[in-house]
Design an enzyme around this catalytic site. Structure first.
Site, PDB file in Angstrom:
ATOM      1  CB  CYS A 113      -4.475  11.736  -9.583  1.00  0.00           C
ATOM      2  SG  CYS A 113      -2.893  12.311 -10.203  1.00  0.00           S
ATOM      3  CG  HIS A 253      -5.494  14.029  -6.246  1.00  0.00           C
ATOM      4  ND1 HIS A 253      -4.453  13.223  -5.859  1.00  0.00           N
ATOM      5  CD2 HIS A 253      -5.064  14.707  -7.351  1.00  0.00           C
ATOM      6  CE1 HIS A 253      -3.437  13.391  -6.698  1.00  0.00           C
ATOM      7  NE2 HIS A 253      -3.790  14.285  -7.610  1.00  0.00           N
ATOM      8  CG  ASN A 283      -0.015  14.885  -7.631  1.00  0.00           C
ATOM      9  OD1 ASN A 283      -0.423  13.774  -7.287  1.00  0.00           O
ATOM     10  ND2 ASN A 283      -0.488  15.515  -8.692  1.00  0.00           N
TER      11      ASN A 283
HETATM   12  O1  UT7 Z   1      -2.733  15.229 -10.105  1.00  0.00           O
HETATM   13  C1  UT7 Z   1      -3.787  15.592 -10.934  1.00  0.00           C
HETATM   14  C2  UT7 Z   1      -3.494  16.538 -11.929  1.00  0.00           C
HETATM   15  N1  UT7 Z   1      -2.486  17.537 -11.682  1.00  0.00           N
HETATM   16  C3  UT7 Z   1      -2.842  18.729 -11.223  1.00  0.00           C
HETATM   17  O2  UT7 Z   1      -3.921  18.907 -10.761  1.00  0.00           O
HETATM   18  C4  UT7 Z   1      -1.854  19.862 -11.403  1.00  0.00           C
HETATM   19  C5  UT7 Z   1      -2.598  21.055 -11.889  1.00  0.00           C
HETATM   20  N2  UT7 Z   1      -1.795  22.211 -12.180  1.00  0.00           N
HETATM   21  C6  UT7 Z   1      -1.080  22.915 -11.254  1.00  0.00           C
HETATM   22  O3  UT7 Z   1      -1.012  22.580 -10.105  1.00  0.00           O
HETATM   23  C7  UT7 Z   1      -0.439  24.232 -11.707  1.00  0.00           C
HETATM   24  O4  UT7 Z   1      -0.887  24.547 -12.987  1.00  0.00           O
HETATM   25  C8  UT7 Z   1       1.117  24.200 -11.688  1.00  0.00           C
HETATM   26  C9  UT7 Z   1       1.608  24.185 -10.262  1.00  0.00           C
HETATM   27  C10 UT7 Z   1       1.631  22.985 -12.446  1.00  0.00           C
HETATM   28  C11 UT7 Z   1       1.694  25.465 -12.376  1.00  0.00           C
HETATM   29  O5  UT7 Z   1       1.161  26.612 -11.789  1.00  0.00           O
HETATM   30  P1  UT7 Z   1       0.583  27.794 -12.703  1.00  0.00           P
HETATM   31  O6  UT7 Z   1       0.195  28.873 -11.779  1.00  0.00           O
HETATM   32  O7  UT7 Z   1      -0.479  27.189 -13.561  1.00  0.00           O
HETATM   33  O8  UT7 Z   1       1.852  28.229 -13.510  1.00  0.00           O
HETATM   34  P2  UT7 Z   1       2.087  28.222 -15.092  1.00  0.00           P
HETATM   35  O9  UT7 Z   1       2.242  26.826 -15.578  1.00  0.00           O
HETATM   36  O10 UT7 Z   1       1.065  29.090 -15.753  1.00  0.00           O
HETATM   37  O11 UT7 Z   1       3.504  28.945 -15.174  1.00  0.00           O
HETATM   38  C12 UT7 Z   1       3.670  30.278 -14.735  1.00  0.00           C
HETATM   39  C13 UT7 Z   1       5.152  30.636 -14.832  1.00  0.00           C
HETATM   40  C14 UT7 Z   1       5.790  30.258 -16.170  1.00  0.00           C
HETATM   41  O12 UT7 Z   1       6.707  31.276 -16.498  1.00  0.00           O
HETATM   42  P3  UT7 Z   1       6.339  32.360 -17.624  1.00  0.00           P
HETATM   43  O13 UT7 Z   1       6.073  31.578 -18.873  1.00  0.00           O
HETATM   44  O14 UT7 Z   1       5.128  33.077 -17.106  1.00  0.00           O
HETATM   45  O15 UT7 Z   1       7.572  33.215 -17.683  1.00  0.00           O
HETATM   46  C15 UT7 Z   1       6.551  29.023 -15.843  1.00  0.00           C
HETATM   47  O16 UT7 Z   1       7.664  28.822 -16.681  1.00  0.00           O
HETATM   48  O17 UT7 Z   1       5.895  29.933 -13.813  1.00  0.00           O
HETATM   49  C16 UT7 Z   1       7.014  29.279 -14.430  1.00  0.00           C
HETATM   50  N3  UT7 Z   1       7.314  28.072 -13.684  1.00  0.00           N
HETATM   51  C17 UT7 Z   1       8.206  28.027 -12.679  1.00  0.00           C
HETATM   52  N4  UT7 Z   1       8.979  28.964 -12.119  1.00  0.00           N
HETATM   53  C18 UT7 Z   1       9.772  28.599 -11.089  1.00  0.00           C
HETATM   54  C19 UT7 Z   1       6.775  26.836 -13.851  1.00  0.00           C
HETATM   55  N5  UT7 Z   1       7.315  25.985 -12.969  1.00  0.00           N
HETATM   56  C20 UT7 Z   1       8.209  26.698 -12.237  1.00  0.00           C
HETATM   57  C21 UT7 Z   1       9.061  26.363 -11.159  1.00  0.00           C
HETATM   58  N6  UT7 Z   1       9.815  27.349 -10.619  1.00  0.00           N
HETATM   59  N7  UT7 Z   1       9.127  25.118 -10.643  1.00  0.00           N
END
Ligand code: UT7
Length: 326
Positions: A113, A253, A283
């Site tokens: 990125c 970004h 993204n």
């Molecule tokens: O491009 C450069 C690098 N990339 C980034 O900068 C991305 C950085 N990270 C992020 O943007 C965020 O961490 C995400 C958007 C990827 C995820 O958000 P989060 O608030 O960190 O969620 P999480 O990964 O901690 O997941 C929370 C919950 C999980 O469920 P449980 O285990 O708590 O039951 C996931 O399984 O949300 C669940 N989950 C979803 N639920 C519905 C993850 N993806 C989804 C989804 N729909 N698409």
């Protein structure tokens, strides 16, 4: 020192839109989750016959037109991409051929990125050194071809796009004021594509394990992204004796609206100083910043003399900022 400025910008977004409602039919997710956790409402998907070099060329043509530069005038083409047409040769070489930019040498930069920021830095230095007069810098990606469409943790986040700029020596006060680039390879595993390099060459087993798909530990990446993007923005401001209030526009970004909000808060930026389009495109890795810059220029949000700060973070980890006077 020769000052180098951007004289043309261009972008290209594939026509096909994939909405959150469409994704609800593909994986167990909801528009509500995607919108509140990421700010993304829709993303673009390249047509089957489109390749990364096609997106790149479409963006490049617009940047060349704005700069009033013919392809033969370009001495250097650099493409920031992690989803090139082939592992090699460089997508930049395909772009050179398609544009007929026969006087340019061409290479890709692999910094995920941060690819566009790294590529722009190298072009600035080529022009500053006098090695080339005009350079074409592109960020282009077709991420939808390396995401695992059964993995809701990642497939909702990414999209396809390309953005381009032309840089050349400046004849006034406008131009790039500083570039600050950083990497920390100890984090490589948090965001990477395992196949098909030397570690995981193509095999039926590798395909079954989907090693060709992007892998990310989102919440770990999130924390380092906020810290690194804030620090490198502050580094740029301090190096130039400026404060955040001096910026007309901050173009980060576009990965997640919550990252952008957290960085803006740390820097004490006002809402109208931060450019946001993650809602429309998701993204698009190396393409987010040049697309956003082009949209800001087209929308009249940057005037001559304005200070603009670009800020990226991505796999590697890599991160960096570029400050310029427009
Ligand atoms: O491009 C450069 C690098 N990339 C980034 O900068 C991305 C950085 N990270 C992020 O943007 C965020 O961490 C995400 C958007 C990827 C995820 O958000 P989060 O608030 O960190 O969620 P999480 O990964 O901690 O997941 C929370 C919950 C999980 O469920 P449980 O285990 O708590 O039951 C996931 O399984 O949300 C669940 N989950 C979803 N639920 C519905 C993850 N993806 C989804 C989804 N729909 N698409």
């Amino acid at each position: 020192m020769v000052r180098v400025r951007i004289t043309g910008t261009g972008s290209y977004l594939p026509e096909k839109i994939l909405s959150n409602a469409d994704l609800e039919k593909m994986v167990e997710t909801s528009d509500e989750w995607i919108t509140t956790r990421t700010g993304i409402r829709e993303r673009r998907v390249a047509a089957a016959e489109e390749n990364t070099s096609d997106l790149a060329v479409n963006a490049a043509r617009k940047a060349l037109e704005m700069a009033g530069a013919a392809p033969e005038e370009i001495g250097y083409i650099v493409v920031g991409t992690i989803t090139g047409d082939f592992p090699w040769p460089a997508t930049a070489c395909l772009v050179q051929d398609k544009l007929g930019a026969k006087n340019a040498f061409a290479v890709d930069v692999s910094a995920a990125c941060s690819g566009f920021i790294y590529a722009l830095d190298s072009a600035v230095k080529q022009v500053q050194s006098g090695a080339v007069k005009k350079a074409l810098v592109i960020g282009a990606e077709i991420l939808t071809r390396i995401v695992d469409w059964t993995d809701r943790n990642t497939c909702v986040l990414f999209g396809d796009a390309a953005g381009a700029v032309v840089v050349e020596a400046s004849d006034d006060e406008s131009g790039i004021l500083s570039t600050h680039l950083h990497s920390d390879g100890s984090y490589w595993e948090l965001l990477h594509q395992p196949g098909f390099g030397s570690r995981h060459p193509v095999s039926e087993e590798a395909l079954r394990q989907k090693v060709h798909c992007l892998k990310m530990q989102g919440n770990e990446v999130f924390k380092v992204a906020v810290r690194s993007m804030s620090d490198v923005a502050e580094e740029a401001l301090a190096a130039n004796g400026l404060s955040a209030g001096d910026l007309k526009l901050f173009i980060p970004h576009q990965a997640n609206i919550r990252i952008l909000d957290a960085v803006a808060k740390r820097l004490k930026l006002k809402q109208d100083q931060v450019f946001i389009n993650v809602n429309k495109y998701g993204n698009t890795s190396g393409a987010t910043i040049p697309v956003a810059l082009d949209e800001a220029v087209q929308a009249g949000r940057i005037d001559k003399g304005d200070l603009v700060l670009l800020d990226a973070f991505g796999g590697g980890f890599t991160w960096g900022s570029i400050l310029m006077r427009w």
